[in-house]
Write a protein that holds these residues in place. Structure first.
Motif, short mmCIF file in Angstrom:
data_model
loop_
_atom_site.label_atom_id
_atom_site.label_comp_id
_atom_site.label_asym_id
_atom_site.label_seq_id
_atom_site.Cartn_x
_atom_site.Cartn_y
_atom_site.Cartn_z
N ALA A 198 0.78 -0.95 0.03
CA ALA A 198 -0.05 0.07 -0.08
C ALA A 198 0.94 1.25 0.23
N ALA A 199 2.11 1.20 0.56
CA ALA A 199 2.80 2.26 0.64
C ALA A 199 3.75 2.66 -0.61
N LEU A 200 3.64 1.37 -1.33
CA LEU A 200 4.76 1.65 -2.50
C LEU A 200 4.41 2.82 -3.65
N PRO A 201 3.35 3.01 -3.97
CA PRO A 201 2.89 4.01 -4.73
C PRO A 201 3.21 5.43 -4.24
N ALA A 210 10.01 -4.57 4.46
CA ALA A 210 9.14 -5.12 3.44
C ALA A 210 9.00 -4.33 2.30
N LEU A 211 8.95 -3.04 2.62
CA LEU A 211 8.85 -1.79 1.87
C LEU A 211 10.11 -1.79 0.85
N ALA A 212 11.21 -1.85 1.71
CA ALA A 212 12.68 -1.67 1.05
C ALA A 212 12.65 -3.02 0.16
N GLN A 213 12.44 -4.10 0.38
CA GLN A 213 12.45 -5.43 -0.31
C GLN A 213 11.49 -5.27 -1.63
N ARG A 214 10.58 -4.43 -1.67
CA ARG A 214 9.76 -4.42 -2.94
C ARG A 214 10.01 -3.31 -3.81
N LEU A 215 11.08 -2.37 -3.58
CA LEU A 215 11.57 -1.29 -4.32
C LEU A 215 11.98 -1.60 -5.83
#
Length: 253
Positions: free
Chosen positions: A88-91, A109-114
């Motif tokens: 949800a935060a990625l955008p 988890a956010l860093a790993q999705r970048l």
């Protein structure tokens, strides 16, 4: 339920269960639900406060955040909530930004999705986050200092000073507690200082946290809600209503 038939221990167990779910407790509502007087519930809450299981306030009680498990232990497990929050935060992230990333499972988890962001710069006190950015091909700068045991992030005067010398577009932070009146809070005092420095350096501050931390107060206040822009959470609208009233934009995971 009839509190007199139930007995004080069973009644207090039921109250503990409500508070452990992160639900604030009203004296009047609890007295009605348990079929006892307001004074009886008040004595229950004061007894639970003495145990460290509640924070007694006028008219009721608030949950007390328990110290979270050490980060190294939490990072070894898969956290579905963290994955939803990260998605949800990625955008909110764009190439070219200076991005401050805190420690903790949701921010990791956010860093790993970048995706690859060659024009961006990540500044972080977390070695795990820095490594994730390195793997994604994103320029990263570690803000050095002593590693805290609780959150495995850099803390101390060197870390705080480093964040004071960078202009951050957006900061993402985890939470041990987030309460409309108390604000963002942390279990560790030194980590609270690091988080505060990250927020002070940033144009926008975003908190990523699950419903269990909403309405809770950890030991050390970081900042009030007026210093926070966005909350990314899986909590429902009722749980986040007071935070929205305090000025935070709510993004549902």
């Amino acid at each position: 339920m009839d509190g007199d038939h139930q007995g004080p221990e069973l009644r207090r167990d039921a109250i503990r269960a409500r508070l452990d779910r992160g639900v604030p407790l009203s004296l009047v509502d609890a007295a009605r639900d348990f079929g006892v007087s307001v004074d009886t519930v008040r004595r229950d809450l004061k007894a639970l406060e003495a145990e460290g299981r509640a924070r007694y306030i006028r008219g009721g009680a608030l949950p007390v955040a328990r110290p979270v498990r050490p980060t190294l232990e939490r990072l070894a497990t898969t956290d579905a909530t963290a994955e939803r929050l990260a998605a949800a935060a990625l955008p909110l992230i764009e190439n070219g930004m200076v991005i401050a990333l805190d420690g903790g499972t949701s921010v990791l988890a956010l860093a790993q999705r970048l995706p690859p962001l060659p024009g961006a710069l990540v500044v972080t006190p977390s070695p795990a986050v820095a490594l994730a950015c390195l793997a994604a091909g994103i320029p990263a700068r570690m803000m050095g200092g002593r590693l805290s045991e609780a959150g495995a992030i850099a803390v101390g005067s060197d870390t705080v000073e480093a964040f004071g010398n960078v202009a951050v577009d957006i900061a993402f932070l985890g939470a041990c507690g987030l309460d409309a009146d108390f604000g963002l809070s942390a279990d560790d005092a030194d980590e609270a200082h690091t988080k505060r420095a990250m927020i002070a350096a940033s144009h926008r501050a975003v908190v990523l946290t699950g419903s269990a931390k909403i309405g809770r107060r950890a030991r050390h206040r970081v900042v009030g809600c007026d210093a926070l822009r966005i909350l990314v959470t899986d909590a429902d609208a009722r749980a986040t209503a007071s935070l929205a009233q305090a000025g935070m934009e709510i993004l549902n995971a």
